[in-house]
Scaffold this active site. Structure first.
Site, short mmCIF file in Angstrom:
data_model
loop_
_atom_site.label_atom_id
_atom_site.label_comp_id
_atom_site.label_asym_id
_atom_site.label_seq_id
_atom_site.Cartn_x
_atom_site.Cartn_y
_atom_site.Cartn_z
N HIS A 167 52.38 52.95 49.04
CA HIS A 167 52.06 53.44 47.70
C HIS A 167 53.22 54.23 47.09
O HIS A 167 53.65 53.97 45.97
CB HIS A 167 50.78 54.31 47.75
CG HIS A 167 50.73 55.31 46.64
ND1 HIS A 167 51.06 56.64 46.84
CD2 HIS A 167 50.41 55.19 45.34
CE1 HIS A 167 50.94 57.27 45.67
NE2 HIS A 167 50.55 56.42 44.76
N HIS A 213 55.90 53.39 43.75
CA HIS A 213 56.28 54.25 42.61
C HIS A 213 57.80 54.35 42.50
O HIS A 213 58.36 54.27 41.41
CB HIS A 213 55.72 55.66 42.82
CG HIS A 213 54.30 55.85 42.35
ND1 HIS A 213 53.97 56.22 41.07
CD2 HIS A 213 53.12 55.74 43.01
CE1 HIS A 213 52.65 56.34 40.95
NE2 HIS A 213 52.10 56.05 42.12
N HIS A 269 47.37 66.14 42.79
CA HIS A 269 48.39 66.01 43.83
C HIS A 269 48.93 67.37 44.28
O HIS A 269 49.49 67.49 45.37
CB HIS A 269 49.51 65.07 43.37
CG HIS A 269 49.10 63.63 43.41
ND1 HIS A 269 49.08 62.89 44.58
CD2 HIS A 269 48.65 62.80 42.45
CE1 HIS A 269 48.65 61.66 44.31
NE2 HIS A 269 48.39 61.57 43.03
N GLU A 295 48.79 55.92 51.31
CA GLU A 295 49.40 56.84 50.34
C GLU A 295 50.89 57.10 50.58
O GLU A 295 51.62 57.13 49.59
CB GLU A 295 48.63 58.18 50.31
CG GLU A 295 49.09 59.01 49.12
CD GLU A 295 48.39 60.37 49.04
OE1 GLU A 295 47.44 60.64 49.78
OE2 GLU A 295 48.86 61.17 48.23
N HIS A 299 46.03 64.66 36.88
CA HIS A 299 46.70 63.93 37.95
C HIS A 299 47.72 64.82 38.66
O HIS A 299 47.80 64.85 39.88
CB HIS A 299 47.38 62.67 37.39
CG HIS A 299 47.94 61.79 38.45
ND1 HIS A 299 49.29 61.58 38.61
CD2 HIS A 299 47.33 61.08 39.43
CE1 HIS A 299 49.47 60.76 39.64
NE2 HIS A 299 48.31 60.44 40.16
N HIS A 311 48.45 50.80 40.79
CA HIS A 311 47.28 51.37 41.46
C HIS A 311 46.10 50.40 41.51
O HIS A 311 45.21 50.53 42.34
CB HIS A 311 46.87 52.71 40.83
CG HIS A 311 47.52 53.86 41.55
ND1 HIS A 311 46.99 54.37 42.71
CD2 HIS A 311 48.67 54.53 41.32
CE1 HIS A 311 47.80 55.33 43.15
NE2 HIS A 311 48.82 55.44 42.33
#
Ligand code: CUO
Length: 684
Positions: free
Chosen positions: A366, A370, A214, A351, A210, A406
């Site tokens: 998104h 977070h 990114h 995103e 992950h 998610h």
């Protein structure tokens, strides 16, 4: 071809908190840092430092002179703060530093800039920005940033091991040191039912994948770095697959599918106590207790003042766009969400990246989700606490809330996908091609029955830790593993001439949580991609064999775990092949765990018409073994179809179950994944 000089850049990743003039690596290499490069603190100590570290250095790397970059804005992030790519302030700072590295005229200049910045800016930020630059500069191809878990082990390993590692290195000479064992269960006990899948959430390979994804697909940097082929769609698809995989894993562990987090006023029952300490900030990653509720944020230091209502506003606008079929750009112009490209636009909006056509209007849904979740324990900074694991790409997948969040993001994408025309038989079938049989077979096992078990592997921690004395120190971790296996597929080509096809392999549970057969509309979201590859089909009968280790989803076990320094080929093609790509799902988690009694899955194989799938490009080269999730470096995504095809849309009318969905070029086979609760030591 890589030269040695370029490889010197990698010394900048060693012990990121130690200054550049301190000798690095087993060979005690140090940068010959000119006085004007030294941070203020060390400038006055110039000659003392020279005599202290000069003797310990066996090789010096000289630096070319450069114009000193202006780091005023970048240094607003302190050396000992934690760094989050979800925070807009940190994103902008990172983009600025990446630009500095990208603008260097050549490798020499980059090296000098690297040394100059490294000893001044935040170490996490430095490693991130320098890695992005190495991955994207044409003149640094073949320079592979080291395994992030070795540079910053504190983000991947529970904090308890560091004291033990320190003790081991100071008492025991290199060569006689014992690995420090990390228990499989350390973040919670079985009293917490979510803990049943902690082995998966906290897997190092999962979290490294992950982080690297990114790193390859940043949200904010120069356009040339961010604007990659179908990156918004890949954001959707890669995370969609993470959720599908997590749900299958949950079912294997007798948990229900994850519940999306969409009601922001409701308490969150999932708690998480990460047991991670940041070595840079010397702070613990904060925990989240049960039943916390999202709060408005007022954190001046992070430059975040925002109400939860903002999330709701953005969400409503995004749903509005989905149902009206277009997004509105900054000038009020409509950008239609077209059948094939709409998902890419929506990915960038959700995103959100710098490619979002209207970030003021659609916001940062998104990313701020977070952020809100990562500060739920201290929304107004009254306790001077840092963000939790949800605020960091390297750690967020450890937290059960990652999947709830998610899952909601995925739901929004699926809401959009449900508006698209369904695939008709002609768009699924491949005339003349029939898949006659498929199976998966592990060595020494019955056909269509694969075993999983626990495996122990050792990882060297020494690079990231500022230990004296030096030398390797290993941790021994326990992770899920499956036996290697082979797919055997027979395909009949009745067209009378050779054809090419794309072989697409997926797997899904055969039954839902209650043991009932699925409706296709639900099961389609449970299919995990296992592999995708091109096949040549001669006229008549064809037999295709393919090994699990060849999967287009995974990277090999060695790349996830091994000490890249020791195993790195020294140059030439071997290095080029080994190169770069730490992005990719870990091979050891290609399959779900299964159950002791044998978990029943459906293996799905489709051979589609390659003429409609292919992208005309040369696909040889580096970093091409995990293309399904990570794309191809500097190339187009190597499949023209919508990502997730054929399961990315609602089924045509009359299709209620998988059997009804099948066209002759598809085949389904029941198989069993059996978990053996025993642990095997990996041979090094
Ligand atoms: Cu990968 Cu939310 O995008 O973490």
């Amino acid at each position: 071809m890589a030269t040695d000089k370029k490889q010197n850049l990698l010394y900048l990743f060693h012990r990121p908190q130690e200054p550049s003039f301190v000798p690095k690596g087993e060979n005690a290499v140090a940068f010959d840092v000119p006085a004007k490069f030294l941070p203020e603190r060390y400038k006055q100590l110039g000659t003392q430092l020279e005599s202290r570290f000069g003797e310990a250095t066996s090789q010096k790397i000289s630096l070319v002179d450069i114009k000193e970059p202006n780091l005023t804005n970048i240094m607003r992030l302190g050396r000992h703060e934690n760094f989050s790519l979800f925070l807009p302030k940190h994103q902008n700072i990172a983009a600025e530093l990446i630009n500095i590295f990208m603008a260097a005229k050549n490798v020499d200049e980059l090296q000098s800039l690297g040394v100059y910045c490294r000893d001044r800016v935040n170490p996490y930020l430095f490693v991130y920005a320098f890695s992005v630059a190495l991955l994207h500069r044409p003149d640094t191809q073949g320079v592979n940033p080291p395994n992030f878990a070795q540079t910053f082990p504190d983000k991947y390993f529970q904090s308890g091991i560091f004291a033990k590692a320190r003790e081991e290195t100071s008492v025991v000479p290199t060569g006689s040191r014992m690995p420090i064992e990390i228990p499989r269960d350390y973040s919670a006990s079985d009293l917490d039912e979510e803990h049943r899948v902690a082995y998966w959430r906290e897997d190092i390979g999962v979290n490294l994948h992950h982080w690297h994804w990114h790193l390859v697909y940043p949200t904010n940097a120069a356009m040339s770095i961010v604007n990659k082929d179908r990156r918004g769609e890949l954001f959707y698809y890669m995370h969609n697959q993470l959720i599908a995989r997590y749900n299958v894993e949950r079912l294997c562990n007798k948990l229900k599918r994850v519940v999306k987090y969409s009601e922001f006023e409701k308490p969150i029952k999932e708690a998480y106590f990460p047991k991670l300490d940041s070595l840079v900030s010397s702070r613990t990653y904060p925990a989240r207790v049960s039943n916390q509720v999202l709060q408005n944020l007022n954190r001046q230091q992070d430059e975040i003042v925002m109400d939860v209502a903002a999330l709701e506003r953005w969400r409503d606008r995004i749903f509005g766009a989905i149902h009206s079929g277009f997004v509105m750009d900054r000038d009020g112009k409509q950008i239609p969400l077209t059948e094939n490209e709409g998902i890419d636009v929506l990915g960038n909006v959700l995103e959100s990246t710098i490619l979002s056509p209207n970030p003021d209007f659609y916001g940062n849904f998104h990313g701020m989700g977070h952020v809100f979740l990562s500060y739920i324990h201290d929304p107004d900074h009254r306790h001077l606490e840092n963000f939790g694991v949800m605020g960091d790409f390297a750690t967020t997948m450890r937290d059960p809330m990652f999947y709830r969040w998610h899952s909601y993001i995925d739901d929004i994408f699926l809401e959009y996908k449900a508006t698209l025309p369904r695939y008709n038989v002609g768009q699924l079938n491949y005339t003349g091609i029939t898949v006659d049989s498929v199976s998966m077979q592990g060595e020494g096992s019955k056909p269509n029955e694969i075993n999983t078990f626990w495996q122990q592997s050792d990882v060297d921690l020494s690079r990231g830790m500022d230990f004296q004395p030096r030398g390797s120190v290993f941790v021994r971790l326990t992770h899920l593993q499956h036996q290697p296996y082979t797919y055997n597929i027979t395909v009949n080509n009745a067209s009378g001439s050779p054809k090419m096809g794309m072989c697409r392999i997926f797997l899904a549970p055969k039954f839902d949580e209650r043991g009932n057969p699925w409706l296709f509309r639900d099961q389609k979201s449970m299919f995990i991609e296992l592999d995708k590859f091109k096949v040549n089909l001669k006229a008549g009968k064809n037999t295709i064999t393919r090994m699990s280790t060849q999967s287009s989803v995974t990277i090999p076990f060695e790349r996830t775990f091994s000490d890249l320094d020791t195993n790195r080929p020294t140059g030439g093609d071997a290095l080029a092949q080994f190169n770069f790509c730490n992005c990719g799902w870990p091979q050891h988690l290609l399959l779900p765990k299964g159950t002791p009694e044998g978990y029943v899955c459906q293996l799905f194989v489709m051979v589609s018409n390659y003429d409609l799938d292919k992208i005309d490009q040369d696909e040889t080269g580096v970093c091409n073994d995990a293309a399904s999730f990570c794309g191809l470096k500097d190339k187009k995504y190597p499949d023209r179809r919508s990502m997730g095809y054929p399961f990315d849309r609602m089924p045509r009318n009359g299709v209620d179950n998988l059997q009804q969905f099948l066209t002759p070029n598809m085949r389904v086979q029941d198989c069993i994944i059996r978990h053996n609760n025993r642990t095997i030591r990996r041979k090094n």
